[in-house]
Scaffold this active site. Sequence first.
Site, PDB file in Angstrom:
ATOM      1  N   LYS A  67       0.800  -1.220   0.000  1.00 47.09           N
ATOM      2  CA  LYS A  67       0.000   0.000   0.000  1.00 47.09           C
ATOM      3  C   LYS A  67       0.839   1.279   0.000  1.00 47.09           C
ATOM      4  O   LYS A  67       0.384   2.330  -0.454  1.00 47.09           O
ATOM      5  CB  LYS A  67      -0.923   0.010   1.218  1.00 47.09           C
ATOM      6  CG  LYS A  67      -2.035  -1.027   1.186  1.00 47.09           C
ATOM      7  CD  LYS A  67      -3.161  -0.607   0.266  1.00 47.09           C
ATOM      8  CE  LYS A  67      -4.374  -1.497   0.429  1.00 47.09           C
ATOM      9  NZ  LYS A  67      -5.504  -1.078  -0.420  1.00 47.09           N
ATOM     10  N   SER A  97      -8.729  -0.569   6.801  1.00 45.27           N
ATOM     11  CA  SER A  97      -8.659  -1.529   7.904  1.00 45.27           C
ATOM     12  C   SER A  97      -7.255  -1.627   8.472  1.00 45.27           C
ATOM     13  O   SER A  97      -7.049  -2.251   9.507  1.00 45.27           O
ATOM     14  CB  SER A  97      -9.098  -2.920   7.415  1.00 45.27           C
ATOM     15  OG  SER A  97      -8.190  -3.406   6.441  1.00 45.27           O
ATOM     16  N   GLU A 151      -9.390 -13.772  -4.118  1.00 48.41           N
ATOM     17  CA  GLU A 151     -10.084 -13.147  -2.997  1.00 48.41           C
ATOM     18  C   GLU A 151     -10.618 -14.217  -2.040  1.00 48.41           C
ATOM     19  O   GLU A 151     -10.637 -15.406  -2.376  1.00 48.41           O
ATOM     20  CB  GLU A 151     -11.233 -12.270  -3.506  1.00 48.41           C
ATOM     21  CG  GLU A 151     -12.346 -13.034  -4.189  1.00 48.41           C
ATOM     22  CD  GLU A 151     -13.402 -12.118  -4.796  1.00 48.41           C
ATOM     23  OE1 GLU A 151     -13.395 -10.914  -4.507  1.00 48.41           O
ATOM     24  OE2 GLU A 151     -14.224 -12.632  -5.580  1.00 48.41           O
ATOM     25  N   GLY A 190     -16.088 -13.660   0.688  1.00 47.22           N
ATOM     26  CA  GLY A 190     -16.452 -12.366   0.098  1.00 47.22           C
ATOM     27  C   GLY A 190     -16.075 -12.338  -1.363  1.00 47.22           C
ATOM     28  O   GLY A 190     -15.103 -11.687  -1.747  1.00 47.22           O
ATOM     29  N   ASP A 235     -17.238 -10.930  -4.049  1.00 46.70           N
ATOM     30  CA  ASP A 235     -17.844  -9.890  -4.869  1.00 46.70           C
ATOM     31  C   ASP A 235     -17.072  -9.678  -6.164  1.00 46.70           C
ATOM     32  O   ASP A 235     -17.652  -9.385  -7.210  1.00 46.70           O
ATOM     33  CB  ASP A 235     -17.927  -8.578  -4.093  1.00 46.70           C
ATOM     34  CG  ASP A 235     -16.559  -8.084  -3.643  1.00 46.70           C
ATOM     35  OD1 ASP A 235     -16.072  -7.093  -4.217  1.00 46.70           O
ATOM     36  OD2 ASP A 235     -15.975  -8.691  -2.745  1.00 46.70           O
ATOM     37  N   SER A 264       1.237  -9.683  -0.535  1.00 48.09           N
ATOM     38  CA  SER A 264       0.920  -8.255  -0.450  1.00 48.09           C
ATOM     39  C   SER A 264       1.255  -7.578   0.871  1.00 48.09           C
ATOM     40  O   SER A 264       1.337  -6.347   0.920  1.00 48.09           O
ATOM     41  CB  SER A 264      -0.557  -8.022  -0.777  1.00 48.09           C
ATOM     42  OG  SER A 264      -1.388  -8.725   0.123  1.00 48.09           O
TER      43      SER A 264
END
Length: 321
Positions: A56, A81, A207, A211, A213, A307
């Site tokens: 990030k 988060s 993922e 979840g 999505d 990550s």
Amino acid sequence: MDEILAVAYDDVVAARGRISGAARRTPVLTSATADALAGGTLLFKGENFQRAGAFKFRGAFNALSRFTGEQKAAGVVTFSSGNHAQAVALSAKLLGIRAVIVMPGDAPAAKVAATRGYGAEIQFYDRYTEVREELGAKLAAEQGLTLVPPYDHPDVMAGQGTCAAELFEDAGPPDLLLIPLGGGGLLSGCAVAAHALCPDCEIYGVEPEAGDDGRQSFRSGRIVTVKTPQTIADGAQTTHLGRFTFPVIRALVKDILTVTDAELAQAMRFFAERMKIVVEPTGCLAAAAVFAGRLDLAGRRAGIILSGGNVDLEKYAGLIC
């Protein structure tokens, strides 16, 4: 006419110039044991060694470094988060910018402590009853802050794409590239870089099964929103892809895979036991898909993004033991 995407490879190249000297060039790790388990050659991009402990930092620093003088004077706000929170906090500290972070009340204590340690102001919310995007927008409007969301922002996406660019330079272009998927900033940015550097490389997002999505969105051709998933991969507890990230993913990614929490814990244990490194649950998403046999890697080279490595030690010990 082909759709114009929010990020082009030139944006990734420009981001590399901005973050050079601030972000670390993280190592590409290998393991003969991992190769034997997968049946192919695995190239792990160790973003758990990045500043603030995750990829990030790349996107956050790229975005904040583009602020105008007026924006820098007013400050930045984001919601996260933990990993983007730390990345924005550290980037703001390095650039002399005030940072306000909206974090869930159940965020890992280590991530909260690190975010505070970088000098950011934290406002907590309930991820199951409140909408963080609304809280961030309200703070931005009230205090004149610039909102830099964790994934759905072209400068953030371009910064994350530098991760794949480095992997390809250091290890050569792989046959496949597997990338953790939450809101899609890392996947979309890396997909842009990978597609430019090796058009034949197959790109996969991974993922949590709880979840999915991203998988639903990818296969239906529209952004699908789900309830906040119950998963140990706290960095991927997003409920939907972004308006900027989704078109890139739809255009450049081959497929979206999912893994269970049990498979994530097993991958964490492998990295601890065999490679002597700490990788957080979200950071294990891509690797877990490979170890679980989601793809046939026989005779192929696979780039795998690890990550991040930010996890509470007590939680970490409970998951790997």
